[in-house]
Design an enzyme around this catalytic site. Structure first.
Site, PDB file in Angstrom:
ATOM      1  N   HIS A 197      -2.076 -48.408  22.425  1.00  0.00           N
ATOM      2  CA  HIS A 197      -2.010 -49.080  21.286  1.00  0.00           C
ATOM      3  C   HIS A 197      -1.629 -50.600  21.268  1.00  0.00           C
ATOM      4  CE1 HIS A 197      -2.305 -45.419  18.390  1.00  0.00           C
ATOM      5  NE2 HIS A 197      -3.176 -45.265  19.421  1.00  0.00           N
TER       6      HIS A 197
ATOM      7  N   ARG B 206      -1.887 -48.103  13.400  1.00  0.00           N
ATOM      8  CA  ARG B 206      -1.948 -46.749  13.644  1.00  0.00           C
ATOM      9  C   ARG B 206      -0.570 -45.998  13.588  1.00  0.00           C
ATOM     10  NH1 ARG B 206      -5.741 -47.994  18.645  1.00  0.00           N
ATOM     11  NH2 ARG B 206      -4.451 -49.616  18.536  1.00  0.00           N
TER      12      ARG B 206
END
Ligand code: HEM
Ligand SMILES: [Ca+2]
Length: 882
Positions: free
Chosen positions: A200, A332
């Site tokens: 990420h 996220r």
């Protein structure tokens, strides 16, 4: 065809092809608009939509996506106009390298860079000075191999090499990716979580959205440019019969970085570099929003949790308004509580660093504190990745092969300005998704004594509740005490049947998604990557797995990269097979050698030597200790608790110390230099040569000389006794006298030593400050002891603090009781602490032999344990019978 058309022909065709592209895009927009108006595409997904959280596409990406679509339509029209066959199309048009016609605006305009900047830009631009867009957020993924689009430029890879369709992605998932649990002995679930966190930080694909940012419902309205749903084959073992489709949307198209007309590319919304973008965001706006703008700090909410996000969008489910969703540098963040906890730990670490830097650097403003803390944190993240995480995944040999191993000291000179740091499509859609096989089906929280929560992952997707109710410490502790799954073809059903499930039977399937995503990007099949990685044969699997693959795919050439790679037999010492090890190794090599700010680099962006050594102390264990209430942890946190890796109190796990960052502001290092050698006068036949590290004195960012003091002993040509009572000795030298223990009379050092004698040594130095450590040793060089190993005898260590002896140890290690029958220290602090007297008493005849005394004093300023100014007073007394 066969013969490549000229560039001029291409250019002319492209100019015409660009005409009217806007109208076609507008027509596609109308399709999405009507789906929105009719309530098919919705901003807030319904219970039966499990794709919501993926749809966090930024406005910037949407804009680029529109331009990408225009480029793509132009490419398609160009090929039609020139009647080039689909199988040649991608190659031909890419080789032509046609610049964009005037009608198309290139979204990638190079910024102005400050090549002397000390800090990374937030969006990653200007890292590579010659190619400032490399690695920036909102730029395309790079490719290792040319794509295999069905129409040559844009339609997903979908055909078998034998003709006909590739196997259905859900079919492969359910036939091949079973949900057996195979725990990986000796490793913890933290391995999964740090792996996800790293992903990420380096990649976030931009997915298509509907009108006004709505989720495309590609099951209701399939034939739209942004849609690529998976049909659920009949008789699914889990999904109900009334469900026939999994909603998958395509990744947005983008022009390539050079904006030539050609095949479809995909967009990475975050910085490709491993730079902490998951903590700070990938655009200036995002970063500003995350900062308090005072003291260099990042925002937090009560209980030092992440700041909260009032509007949940599609990335989070709000179960109760008292437990709002979180905001972080990566959108996220709310995917599941283990990820949320990881984000929290890093934000706390940033604030810890910023506060720690503020104290010794009172002149630094908010911006300076923020950037300095961010710079350190980025280095910590890289250090953990390269020294702790990757060795676990890749094993020692692969680490060495790709030059990934950090050094234990010194700098790396590996920066290569021609190395493209960009994340590669095959890595993003397949290789680095190996981590999905790591996922264990449960989320554990643990308070040190007992589990405080032990729940199925599917019940925690998108919900921040556990973070509020159990706390970050318990979740982190849980991660270090729960198992990770083996990397193999098995993926827990939490993600293959229940991914983001809101209504039973209507969850997503991550294995199928990964396969479909690879086809969306049109990455070539598994075999192509084997060849790229120069692997022999077609398989690196057990026979059973190989048979399974052959049963599903008509040709080994058809095998998709994700299932082919994830099911390989792991490489020696690693967790993934050779194909993924190669793709992951290459990617992390690019991210290291292509990053001008890589933390071990020397040069303009370098940390000082001392700073680098502090960064090298950082581990996941120290990170958790410094930022949670975990209290105890096994030092190798990716490994489970076992002999050699037992729970240790956090006090004994060192973390980065900010001392080397004191007032480094604009500091030009001045390294210390020695003075010229000086000589003392002669003492008997000896004198001392010494030099001091004071010419020049090192400044706060300079390095001191190797020693504060250097001393050599040399002989004088005159013959006088070694020590004489009443001699005026230079300050850094000790004095010794021997007395007959019975008569208490001084024995001339040239005279014979009687049976019982006391030798007193006085160390005397004007520079002793508030603390000093004395070590005295006695060496017996007598004939009878010569052959004994243990003749070196440490007599005592003494710490002198503020005029008093506060600590002393007797450690007589010699075993020669005859000569050292009695050793006694007698700290007599004459004239405050500047003098130390140590007395050696021997009560037995020494014979005709020689004995040496050695006194070493380490004198320190300030804290005893941190910095010792090393001053050596070497004193050698020859107690020799003439
Ligand atoms: C509970 C844990 C995890 C969940 C629920 C999860 C879920 C997902 C989902 C839904 C996607 C988007 C799929 C798509 O539409 O293409 C994705 C992408 C991805 N995942 Fe995971 N994942 C998890 C853990 C991991 C781990 C441990 C790794 C690696 C070690 C990983 C690596 C990736 C990568 C590289 C992508 C592509 C990201 C992008 O380019 O946007 N994931 N994951
Ligand atoms: Ca990044």
């Amino acid at each position: 065809q066969g013969i490549s058309a000229s560039r001029a022909q291409f250019q002319a065709a492209a100019t015409q092809a660009a005409v009217g592209v806007e109208a076609r895009i507008a027509a596609a927009d109308r399709l999405d608009r009507s789906a929105f108006d009719e309530g098919v595409d919705r901003v807030n997904p319904g219970l039966r939509d499990s794709s919501g959280p993926q749809l966090l596409t930024t406005a910037t990406a949407n804009e680029i996506g529109r331009v990408g679509q225009a480029f793509l339509d132009t490419a398609r029209n160009t090929l039609v106009r020139m009647s080039i066959r689909p199988e040649d199309a991608g190659r031909e048009i890419t080789a032509a390298g046609i610049p964009p016609p005037d009608a198309l605006r290139c979204p990638f305009q190079p910024p102005n860079c400050d090549p002397t900047a000390k800090f990374r830009t937030i969006d990653g631009s200007c890292n590579n000075v010659a190619n400032p867009l490399w690695g920036r957020s909102q730029t395309p993924f790079e490719r290792l191999l040319a794509p295999i689009y069905n129409d040559g430029v844009s339609e997903p890879r979908s055909a078998s090499v034998f003709g006909g369709p590739l196997p259905n992605a859900r079919l492969i998932s359910r036939e091949f990716h079973d949900s057996m649990s195979n725990p990986l002995a000796g490793s913890t679930h933290l391995l999964m979580e740090i792996g996800q966190f790293i992903s990420h930080d380096i990649e976030f694909q931009a997915l298509s959205q509907g009108y006004a940012g709505a989720n495309l419902d590609c099951c209701e309205r399939k034939n739209r440019p942004g849609c690529f749903p998976i049909d659920i084959p009949p008789n699914d073992p889990f999904f109900p019969p009334n469900r026939t489709c999994i909603n998958i949307v395509r990744a947005l198209p983008t022009p390539p970085l050079d904006c030539t007309i050609g095949v479809r590319h995909q967009l990475n919304q975050i910085t490709h570099y491993l730079d902490g973008s998951a903590i700070y965001g990938s655009s200036d706006d995002e970063t500003r929003d995350l900062r308090t703008l005072t003291g260099g700090l990042l925002k937090t909410s009560s209980n030092n949790l992440l700041p909260t996000e009032p509007t949940t969008g599609t990335g989070c489910i709000l179960t109760t308004s008292t437990r709002p969703c979180f905001k972080a540098g990566d959108v996220r963040v709310n995917q599941q509580p283990m990820l949320m906890s990881m984000h929290t730990v890093w934000v706390r670490e940033h604030n810890r660093l910023a506060r720690g830097l503020a104290l010794p650097n009172p002149t630094w403003d908010d911006e300076r504190l923020f950037q300095e803390a961010r710079r350190i944190l980025g280095a910590e993240l890289q250090h953990i990745t390269y020294s702790e995480f990757l060795p676990e995944v890749l094993g020692r040999r692969v680490m060495t092969k790709y030059g990934l191993k950090p050094r234990s000291n010194g700098y790396v000179n590996g920066y290569d300005a021609s190395e493209q740091p960009m994340v590669r499509s095959a890595f993003a859609t397949a290789a680095y998704r190996f981590g999905h096989s790591f996922i264990w089906q449960r989320v554990l929280a643990h308070n040190g004594a007992i589990k405080t929560s032990d729940r199925l992952l599917k019940d925690e997707f998108l919900k921040p509740d556990l973070v509020y109710t159990r706390g970050v410490g318990d979740i982190c502790r849980g991660l270090t005490r729960s198992p990770v799954e083996k990397v193999d073809k098995s993926l827990t059903d939490q993600i293959t049947n229940h991914l983001f499930e809101r209504e039973r039977g209507f969850g997503g399937d991550l294995a199928a998604t990964n396969i479909q995503r690879g086809r969306d990007y049109a990455i070539p099949g598994y075999q192509a990557y084997r060849r790229l990685c120069e692997l022999d044969g077609q398989f690196s699997h057990t026979r059973i797995v190989q048979q399974k693959l052959n049963g599903i795919y008509r040709s080994p050439e058809d095998i998709d990269l994700f299932p082919g790679g994830v099911s390989e037999f792991p490489v020696n010492g690693g967790k993934v097979g050779p194909t993924f090890a190669c793709l992951i190794g290459r990617q992390f090599k690019s991210l290291k050698n292509g990053d001008r700010f890589y933390y071990e680099n020397s040069g303009d962006t370098a940390f000082s030597g001392n700073q680098l050594q502090e960064i090298r102390k950082v581990t996941l264990a120290s990170l958790f200790c410094a930022n949670t209430d975990i209290g105890t942890i096994q030092p190798k946190a990716l490994k489970s608790i076992r002999p050699g890796n037992t729970l240790v109190n956090c006090n004994n796990i060192p973390h980065l110390d900010l001392n080397p960052w004191r007032a480094t502001g604009g500091c030009v290092p001045v390294n210390g230099g020695y003075s010229a050698w000086e000589r003392t006068r002669c003492f008997g036949t000896w004198r001392i040569r010494y030099r001091i590290c004071n010419n020049p004195l090192p400044n706060e960012c300079g390095k001191p000389c190797r020693r504060q003091f250097e001393i050599r002993i040399e002989t004088c040509d005159t013959h006088r006794p070694v020590f004489r009572r009443g001699n005026a000795v230079p300050p850094h030298v000790a004095m010794a006298e021997s007395r007959d223990s019975k008569t208490n009379t001084i024995i001339p050092l040239t005279a014979p030593t009687p049976n019982i004698a006391t030798t007193t040594v006085t160390a005397n130095h004007p520079n002793i400050a508030d603390r000093a450590r004395f070590e005295a040793s006695y060496t017996d060089t007598s004939e009878q002891c010569k052959n004994e190993i243990n003749k070196d005898t440490t007599i005592s260590t003494m710490v002198i603090d503020a005029g008093k002896a506060v600590h002393k140890t007797d450690s007589v290690t010699g075993d020669d009781d005859d000569t050292i029958a009695l050793l006694r220290e007698n700290e007599e602090l004459v004239d405050s602490l500047r003098r130390l007297k140590i007395e050696f008493v021997k009560n037995k005849a020494m014979g005709n032999e020689s004995h040496e005394f050695e006194i070493k004093a380490k004198l320190g300023h300030g804290k005893a344990q941190t910095k010792f100014l090393l001053l050596m007073i070497i004193f050698t007394a020859y107690n020799k019978r003439s």
